[in-house]
Design a protein around this motif. Structure first.
Motif, PDB file in Angstrom:
ATOM      1  N   UNK A 137       0.797  -1.237   0.000  1.00 15.18           N
ATOM      2  CA  UNK A 137       0.000   0.000   0.000  1.00 15.18           C
ATOM      3  C   UNK A 137       0.828   1.285   0.000  1.00 15.18           C
ATOM      4  N   UNK A 138       2.116   1.214   0.342  1.00 16.27           N
ATOM      5  CA  UNK A 138       2.946   2.429   0.352  1.00 16.27           C
ATOM      6  C   UNK A 138       3.451   2.801  -1.041  1.00 16.27           C
ATOM      7  N   UNK A 139       3.265   1.924  -2.016  1.00 14.75           N
ATOM      8  CA  UNK A 139       3.725   2.184  -3.384  1.00 14.75           C
ATOM      9  C   UNK A 139       2.524   2.433  -4.290  1.00 14.75           C
ATOM     10  N   UNK A 140       2.563   3.508  -5.057  1.00 16.33           N
ATOM     11  CA  UNK A 140       1.474   3.805  -5.982  1.00 16.33           C
ATOM     12  C   UNK A 140       1.470   2.776  -7.115  1.00 16.33           C
ATOM     13  N   UNK A 141       0.340   2.681  -7.781  1.00 20.82           N
ATOM     14  CA  UNK A 141       0.236   1.721  -8.881  1.00 20.82           C
ATOM     15  C   UNK A 141       1.183   2.109 -10.024  1.00 20.82           C
ATOM     16  N   UNK A 142       1.328   3.424 -10.260  1.00 24.57           N
ATOM     17  CA  UNK A 142       2.253   3.888 -11.301  1.00 24.57           C
ATOM     18  C   UNK A 142       3.689   3.518 -10.951  1.00 24.57           C
ATOM     19  N   UNK A 194      15.397  17.192 -27.013  1.00 25.24           N
ATOM     20  CA  UNK A 194      14.486  17.478 -25.909  1.00 25.24           C
ATOM     21  C   UNK A 194      13.114  17.822 -26.462  1.00 25.24           C
ATOM     22  N   UNK A 195      12.086  17.268 -25.848  1.00 25.79           N
ATOM     23  CA  UNK A 195      10.717  17.693 -26.122  1.00 25.79           C
ATOM     24  C   UNK A 195       9.967  17.707 -24.795  1.00 25.79           C
ATOM     25  N   UNK A 196       8.663  17.727 -24.843  1.00 26.17           N
ATOM     26  CA  UNK A 196       7.879  17.831 -23.611  1.00 26.17           C
ATOM     27  C   UNK A 196       7.935  16.555 -22.777  1.00 26.17           C
ATOM     28  N   UNK A 197       8.403  15.447 -23.382  1.00 26.47           N
ATOM     29  CA  UNK A 197       8.313  14.149 -22.720  1.00 26.47           C
ATOM     30  C   UNK A 197       9.646  13.613 -22.215  1.00 26.47           C
ATOM     31  N   UNK A 198      10.732  13.924 -22.915  1.00 29.26           N
ATOM     32  CA  UNK A 198      12.015  13.349 -22.532  1.00 29.26           C
ATOM     33  C   UNK A 198      13.156  14.242 -22.988  1.00 29.26           C
ATOM     34  N   UNK A 251       8.639   9.094 -10.865  1.00 24.39           N
ATOM     35  CA  UNK A 251       8.484   7.672 -10.594  1.00 24.39           C
ATOM     36  C   UNK A 251       9.764   7.067 -10.027  1.00 24.39           C
ATOM     37  N   UNK A 252      10.925   7.612 -10.426  1.00 25.20           N
ATOM     38  CA  UNK A 252      12.185   7.022  -9.993  1.00 25.20           C
ATOM     39  C   UNK A 252      12.502   7.223  -8.530  1.00 25.20           C
ATOM     40  N   UNK A 253      11.692   7.958  -7.792  1.00 23.48           N
ATOM     41  CA  UNK A 253      11.970   8.201  -6.381  1.00 23.48           C
ATOM     42  C   UNK A 253      12.575   9.570  -6.187  1.00 23.48           C
ATOM     43  N   UNK A 254      12.671   9.985  -4.934  1.00 22.10           N
ATOM     44  CA  UNK A 254      13.132  11.334  -4.607  1.00 22.10           C
ATOM     45  C   UNK A 254      14.501  11.617  -5.210  1.00 22.10           C
ATOM     46  N   UNK A 255      15.416  10.651  -5.095  1.00 19.96           N
ATOM     47  CA  UNK A 255      16.793  10.896  -5.523  1.00 19.96           C
ATOM     48  C   UNK A 255      17.024  10.639  -7.003  1.00 19.96           C
ATOM     49  N   UNK A 256      16.022  10.058  -7.689  1.00 22.19           N
ATOM     50  CA  UNK A 256      16.241   9.650  -9.073  1.00 22.19           C
ATOM     51  C   UNK A 256      15.180  10.189 -10.028  1.00 22.19           C
ATOM     52  N   UNK A 257      14.702  11.412  -9.867  1.00 21.63           N
ATOM     53  CA  UNK A 257      13.658  11.881 -10.783  1.00 21.63           C
ATOM     54  C   UNK A 257      14.134  11.852 -12.230  1.00 21.63           C
ATOM     55  N   UNK A 258      13.318  11.261 -13.097  1.00 23.48           N
ATOM     56  CA  UNK A 258      13.611  11.227 -14.518  1.00 23.48           C
ATOM     57  C   UNK A 258      14.547  10.129 -14.957  1.00 23.48           C
ATOM     58  N   UNK A 309      13.433  10.873 -18.447  1.00 23.42           N
ATOM     59  CA  UNK A 309      12.010  11.107 -18.671  1.00 23.42           C
ATOM     60  C   UNK A 309      11.552  12.393 -17.994  1.00 23.42           C
ATOM     61  N   UNK A 310      10.716  13.155 -18.696  1.00 22.08           N
ATOM     62  CA  UNK A 310      10.152  14.378 -18.131  1.00 22.08           C
ATOM     63  C   UNK A 310       8.698  14.188 -17.722  1.00 22.08           C
ATOM     64  N   UNK A 311       8.077  13.090 -18.141  1.00 22.72           N
ATOM     65  CA  UNK A 311       6.700  12.794 -17.749  1.00 22.72           C
ATOM     66  C   UNK A 311       6.622  11.348 -17.293  1.00 22.72           C
ATOM     67  N   UNK A 312       5.628  11.045 -16.467  1.00 25.04           N
ATOM     68  CA  UNK A 312       5.450   9.675 -16.006  1.00 25.04           C
ATOM     69  C   UNK A 312       5.140   8.738 -17.181  1.00 25.04           C
TER      70      UNK A 312
END
Length: 333
Positions: free
Chosen positions: A35-40, A94-98, A135-142, A158-161
């Motif tokens: 339950x502590x982990x989101x489905x995404x 670079x674009x809006x997604x990555x 999604x990668x966690x606090x220390x690993x965004x993107x 990644x710039x979006x989930x």
């Protein structure tokens, strides 16, 4: 990540839970069990190969769950949230997604204990603002994959989930073109071939990876010797050094470094897997150039854009220090 991405890093957190409902989607069953982990987040962890049951790695959230104990290996997270830092980046796309960058050697992909600043994540947070996927966690965004700190070359973030999940799935199914350039001591017996082994933590040194007879995870590298340097005085001898193109079909921690060492051609300058001294002329060049990192560059990265469907392919030349090393090696002939 590694030179390859891997979820077996020291400090990783291991979670286990029982799933008692079978027949429903695996990601749904796991979200109930953890339950502590989101489905995404769970979907991304599945795509990254971080979920297993009875020793079998599971990658599809759409698969049907079966009853039993599931294990999730969470990547280590630095204790503090990384801060944006104005570090110049060589942006290839670079674009809006990555975003795709040419990472310099000496830059870690993400913060870790003892290396909290000056990482690619710090640079991306400044460059991209708060648009990086979380999604990668606090220390690993993107961060979807990674290169070792001292390995240079092409990386995508990644710039979006949506992009993060799509890229993670591509890496998990190995639908990524990845070719590295390595400068090695000596040369393999065969000038081209496939190395197909199991790689896991060394039984003798847990800080190192190794080819294992039992356990570990499958690792596949195709290689081609592109050039050799310093022809031997005796016809039966081996060249003193080589330039080798390595194509990854899996992404295990230190995969190329371990595989090249396993066939008798460890990377020049590698402080961990470069056991044994290079020939005196090669050693003199390394010392003169003060070349103390593994001579490895991620030269090619190709993939299908996970959102737009566009075929993307990026290629960069090795950085100045590797080019200088290769120039000096050429003079040995």
């Amino acid at each position: 990540m590694t030179d390859e991405d891997n979820t077996e890093d020291a400090g990783a957190e291991i979670l286990s839970a029982e799933v008692t409902a079978s027949g429903i989607r695996l990601d749904k069953a796991l979200s109930d069990a953890f339950p502590t982990l989101s489905r995404a987040r769970l979907q991304a962890l599945l795509a990254e190969g971080a979920v297993s049951k009875d020793g079998q790695v599971l990658t599809s959230g759409k698969a049907k769950a079966t009853c039993g104990t599931y294990t999730i290996t969470l990547p280590p997270v630095a204790p503090a949230e990384p801060q944006p830092e104005n570090i110049p980046l060589t942006v290839l796309f670079e674009d809006a997604h990555l975003i795709v960058v040419d990472k310099p050697s000496g830059m870690a992909a993400h913060p870790a204990p003892g290396c909290e600043n000056g990482t690619l994540v710090n640079a991306l947070l400044y460059h991209c603002g708060d648009t990086l996927s979380g999604i990668g966690g606090v220390a690993r965004p993107g961060i979807v994959h990674r290169l070792d700190k001292d390995t240079s070359g092409v990386m995508v973030a990644a710039k979006t989930d949506e992009a993060h999940q799509g890229l993670s799935a591509l890496f998990a199914t190995h639908d990524i073109e990845r070719t590295y350039i390595a400068l090695t001591r000596g040369t393999p017996n065969a000038l081209s071939g496939r190395i197909d082994t199991q790689i896991g933590r060394s039984l003798h040194d847990r800080k190192k990876m190794a080819v294992l007879k039992h356990g570990g995870r499958q690792a596949i590298t195709d290689y081609v010797v592109q050039k050799t340097y310093g022809q031997p005085a005796k016809a039966s001898g081996a060249p003193l050094a080589s330039r080798i193109a390595c194509t990854l079909h899996t992404g295990r921690t230190h995969q190329i470094r371990v595989h090249m060492a396993s066939v008798g051609a460890p990377l020049l300058g590698d402080p961990v897997y470069g056991s044994g001294a290079a020939a005196i002329p090669v050693r003199a060049i390394l010392e003169e150039l003060n070349f103390t990192r593994q001579a490895l560059h991620a030269a090619i990265l190709g993939f299908v854009h996970p959102v737009t469907g566009e075929a993307l392919r990026f290629e960069t030349a090795p950085p100045a220090d590797m080019q200088a090393l290769e120039t000096r090696l050429c003079a040995l002939d």
